[in-house]
Design a protein around this motif. Sequence first.
Motif, short mmCIF file in Angstrom:
data_model
loop_
_atom_site.label_atom_id
_atom_site.label_comp_id
_atom_site.label_asym_id
_atom_site.label_seq_id
_atom_site.Cartn_x
_atom_site.Cartn_y
_atom_site.Cartn_z
N ALA A 76 0.81 -1.27 -0.06
CA ALA A 76 0.03 -0.04 -0.14
C ALA A 76 0.88 1.38 -0.17
N ALA A 77 2.02 1.21 0.75
CA ALA A 77 2.92 2.37 0.88
C ALA A 77 3.38 2.64 -0.31
N TRP A 78 4.15 1.50 -1.41
CA TRP A 78 4.51 1.60 -2.57
C TRP A 78 3.57 2.34 -3.64
N ALA A 79 2.16 1.79 -3.34
CA ALA A 79 1.04 2.01 -4.17
C ALA A 79 1.02 3.69 -3.97
N ALA A 80 1.00 4.30 -2.83
CA ALA A 80 0.83 5.47 -2.60
C ALA A 80 2.14 6.61 -3.07
N GLN A 83 1.72 6.63 -6.65
CA GLN A 83 0.57 7.64 -6.88
C GLN A 83 1.03 9.19 -6.61
N SER A 84 1.70 9.21 -5.69
CA SER A 84 2.34 10.67 -5.34
C SER A 84 3.32 11.15 -6.66
N GLU A 85 4.05 10.06 -6.99
CA GLU A 85 4.98 10.47 -8.18
C GLU A 85 4.24 10.76 -9.42
N ALA A 86 2.97 9.99 -9.68
CA ALA A 86 2.10 10.42 -10.81
C ALA A 86 1.51 11.68 -10.63
#
Length: 231
Positions: A76-80, A83-86
């Motif tokens: 979940a942290a990597w997904a966040a 998403q933040s990078e995007a």
Amino acid sequence: MKGASARMEEAKRQMDRASALYIREFISKESLDAAVTAYKTNVANYKSSKARLAASYSRKNAAEAQLNTAESRLNAAWAAVRQSEANLAYNLARLSYATIKSPLSGTVVFRALEKGETVSPGTAVLTIVNLKNLYARIDLEETRIGDIKLNGPAAVMTEDIPGRVFKGKISEIGRYAGFATQRDVSRGRQDIKTFRVKVALEDPGGLLKPGMTVEVEIPERIQSGSGKQGG
């Protein structure tokens, strides 16, 4: 665990054998009691080992559950992060659209729009002038065009700065005649046409400004024109 089970089974066989021998009065009551005690001790040890094994399995399952939870949180942290990078890339792209870069260095002399206004493609936002490369543009009559040459001297004056004469030199002479300054209304003479001439200005103090009306003197003749940016 297997060792404890084997010892318990062996103790039971010894107890059963002792019971049979005691009934036949081949051994004493103390020997029978010792066999029974040994069996009970091995049963207790077996149950204790079984309980410890169950506790170990329970701790193992709890650790695996914690590991799965940690992996889920990490995913979940990597997904966040992704998403933040995007979001960052998207906002940087939008910011780049809001940043207007001039292809040349100079001074802003006119701003067409104010902060917050919407800009359409092709809309002029700022007027930028290189004040170190000013020139005066004049329309010289064709009767005078033979009197001048490139890099020839000129003097420039303006009513905005009285008493000051700026040096200049002819930097460009038009190759084609433009509009006529005098029209032949009677058909008795030819129209007098003009040539576009640029005079580069020397203004180290930065006193001249784009758009000023100036007078340009080229060998004993005065022509009217407007100060323009060179380039």
